[in-house]
Design an enzyme around this catalytic site. Structure first.
Site, mmCIF file in Angstrom:
data_model
loop_
_atom_site.group_PDB
_atom_site.id
_atom_site.type_symbol
_atom_site.label_atom_id
_atom_site.label_comp_id
_atom_site.label_asym_id
_atom_site.label_seq_id
_atom_site.Cartn_x
_atom_site.Cartn_y
_atom_site.Cartn_z
ATOM 1 N N ASP A 104 0.693 -0.709 -0.173
ATOM 2 C CA ASP A 104 -0.011 0.156 0.101
ATOM 3 C C ASP A 104 1.142 1.107 -0.091
ATOM 4 O O ASP A 104 1.884 1.575 -0.790
ATOM 5 C CB ASP A 104 -1.322 0.175 1.412
ATOM 6 C CG ASP A 104 -2.244 0.720 1.335
ATOM 7 O OD1 ASP A 104 -3.012 0.857 0.366
ATOM 8 O OD2 ASP A 104 -1.960 2.048 2.094
ATOM 9 N N HIS A 266 -7.694 -6.576 1.014
ATOM 10 C CA HIS A 266 -6.440 -6.058 0.784
ATOM 11 C C HIS A 266 -5.541 -5.747 1.527
ATOM 12 O O HIS A 266 -3.864 -5.419 1.611
ATOM 13 C CB HIS A 266 -6.873 -3.769 0.805
ATOM 14 C CG HIS A 266 -5.492 -2.881 0.905
ATOM 15 N ND1 HIS A 266 -4.990 -2.858 -0.337
ATOM 16 C CD2 HIS A 266 -5.887 -2.050 2.001
ATOM 17 C CE1 HIS A 266 -4.349 -1.811 0.136
ATOM 18 N NE2 HIS A 266 -4.408 -1.323 1.031
#
Length: 287
Positions: A104, A266
């Site tokens: 990320d 995620h």
């Protein structure tokens, strides 16, 4: 968490980083994403520690690492600045060359680390990310609706007001999904106003400076010199936004880019730790 690992606050020229490190073998630096701290790696790092010396810092502005004094100094929050921290950290620990994986927002710091310091990074793994410049240049209705927070978090004052009203409700998460100690560390971070401002600074730097640095590198023909492996979450939206993720990265790399998807949402380090550790070990251990 992190049985057998050491935990330290390490003073560096520009920042003080909270760092967890342990294991044996060649050094592997793991960089977390938003809004996590280094404890997001609590299940992955021990699985890698039999093959690597694993180093997990809180990036500057996150967790218990120091925050730049001026919240409006975008350079202090830039991925270039965070890459300098990483180099200083590895110098302090005695590692000249190392491998790095970033997830990320940490993937952008890892990308910048490999571009700015090519002689230091032996291999690079990018988890759930594309270059910031690519994301902005390809921005359309899908990106704007899915990743609206990029633009909201970059605004002055308003995101702080929204988050401070109820950080737990804003960020979500649970002990069941994250693990009790990881969740407690995460909660301490998001309940701290200085840390929230530090995390928002990462987004503000993204729109103010980081994409400019990317563009300068692209125009100068600078590319990642080391092997690059991209891993994305199949239950997240990277394929939805970009289709062939590897093709987005290939122009940024000197060598052929490899990659794979993992059956996960995620936060893959928490949702699919065994699968992620296996993928990282296979890439980083390969000759």
């Amino acid at each position: 968490m992190f049985e057998g690992f050491q935990l330290a606050m390490i003073d560096l020229p520009e920042a003080t980083l909270r760092v967890r490190y342990g294991g044996s073998g060649p050094p592997l630096l793991l960089l977390h994403g938003h809004p996590r701290t280094h404890t997001t790696w609590h299940q992955v790092a021990p699985l890698l520690a039999d093959s690597f010396t694993v180093i997990c810092p809180d990036l500057r502005g996150f967790g218990q690492s120091s925050k730049p004094a001026d919240a409006h100094d975008h350079e202090a929050f830039s991925k270039r600045a965070k890459a300098r921290d990483c180099i200083a950290l590895m110098d302090r620990l005695g590692f000249d060359k190392f491998r790095v994986a970033g997830h990320d927002r940490g993937s952008y710091a890892a990308f910048r680390l490999a571009l700015d310091h090519p002689s230091r990074v032996l291999k690079l793994a990018i988890l759930d990310g594309v270059p910031i410049l690519e994301a902005l240049e390809r921005c359309g209705s899908r990106f704007a609706s899915s990743w609206w927070h990029w633009f909201f978090y970059a605004q002055p004052d308003k995101p702080e007001r929204a988050i401070f009203a109820d950080p737990k409700a804003w960020y979500g998460g649970s002990a069941e999904s994250m693990g009790q100690e990881n969740f407690e560390d995460f909660q301490a971070a998001i309940q701290d106003p200085e840390t929230v401002i530090g995390m928002l600074g990462d987004y503000r730097a993204g729109l103010a400076l980081d994409h400019v640095h990317d563009k300068e590198d692209r125009e100068a023909g600078r590319r990642i010199q080391c092997p690059l492996h991209v891993i994305w979450s199949l239950k997240d939206d990277l394929e939805f936004l970009y289709g062939d993720v590897i093709s987005v990265w290939q122009p940024w790399a000197q060598q052929k880019v490899t990659g794979m998807g993992i059956e996960s949402g995620h936060h893959m380090a928490e949702e699919a730790p065994a699968e992620l550790a296996s993928a990282l070990k296979a890439f980083f251990a390969a000759k």
